[in-house]
Design a protein around this motif. Structure first.
Motif: not given
Length: 286
Positions: A238-256
């Motif tokens: 929720s904190v970085v979603a905007k940056h990810i959508q704008e393409g300034t950061l990359r998201q990587h999933s982690i174990p549940n």
């Protein structure tokens, strides 16, 4: 032992010297000394060690200070209860993790301020551990922390669930295993941050030792340094979603087992709950 003498004892204990306590209370130093000696005589114990820099509490003195603070807290609580006409007003101090304050609380605080304008609401940010101690020590009326919390003196109310993700700069290749990042610098909040603890649990479980850990005091600093390629971090989506959508950061999933964190609101169990805090808790459920 009367309350007046107990207040003098508490002031000496906190100020660390009889002379400073005398200035604080605007009493003659000899009167302070006499009251402390009288209290020690009544209790048949030594409360302070005297040295050339002032005073230090003995073990019995520390124990008495704990009870004295409870007594004065109870007196203040009783006065508040007697004067509370159930109209929310006066000071209300709420603690929060910085990430929660940045994303989840603006709408909550705005609604509360609009509904109860006579409440003097203050928000203080800190780590989960700092906020817990703040509530327990009566510095905060309540706080948003990462849960669950098991403490006999606290009541907790679940309010949000956060999904955690690893974030890197956009040039970073996909991460398929935590071993892919052991040579990278980890950007984290200070010790006591629940998100940092989750990351460290994951690293420990996988027996991975990070190349370097850098501590930061603010969310903006972490995000800015990740963007610049300094390292990577684990934060709520929720904190970085905007940056990810704008393409300034990359998201990587982690174990549940490391990817979910509940945010809870805590407040003290045994104390009188003012109407301002009751209304604030009710606002969280709306």
């Amino acid at each position: 032992m009367d309350l007046h003498t107990l207040k003098i004892f508490q002031t000496v204990a906190k100020m660390g010297s009889i002379s400073q306590a005398a200035r604080e209370l605007q009493y003659a130093q000899s009167n302070i000394t006499m009251k402390i000696q009288q209290l020690e005589s009544d209790l048949q114990t030594t409360l302070f060690y005297r040295h050339n820099r002032g005073t230090a509490l003995t073990a019995k003195g520390s124990l008495l200070l704990t009870y004295a603070e409870k007594i004065f807290d109870l007196i203040e609580e009783t006065q508040n209860m007697m004067t509370d006409d159930q109209t929310p007003r006066g000071p209300l101090i709420i603690g929060s993790m910085e990430t929660t304050a940045a994303v989840r609380l603006p709408s909550v605080l705005s609604k509360y301020h609009k509904d109860f304008p006579e409440v003097d609401l203050t928000l203080k940010t800190g780590s989960t551990e700092e906020n817990i101690q703040g509530v327990l020590q009566y510095d905060l009326d309540g706080a948003f922390v990462a849960g669950p919390i098991k403490h006999p003196e606290l009541i907790q109310k679940e309010v949000f669930e956060e999904e955690l993700v690893l974030i890197t700069d956009t040039k970073h290749p996909p991460i398929s295993s935590i071993k892919d990042i052991q040579t990278r610098t980890m950007l984290v909040f200070r010790t006591g941050c629940s998100y940092r603890e989750k990351l460290e649990q994951w690293l420990h479980q996988e027996r991975v030792i990070p190349n370097k850990i850098m501590e930061f005091g603010t969310l903006d600093a972490i995000v800015g340094c990740v963007f610049a390629g300094l390292g990577l971090s684990m934060l709520p989506l929720s904190v970085v979603a905007k940056h990810i959508q704008e393409g300034t950061l990359r998201q990587h999933s982690i174990p549940n087992q490391y990817g979910k964190v509940k945010t809870i609101f805590i407040y003290r169990k045994e104390r009188y709950v003012p109407s301002s805090l009751i209304k604030f808790i009710n606002t969280l459920g709306n």
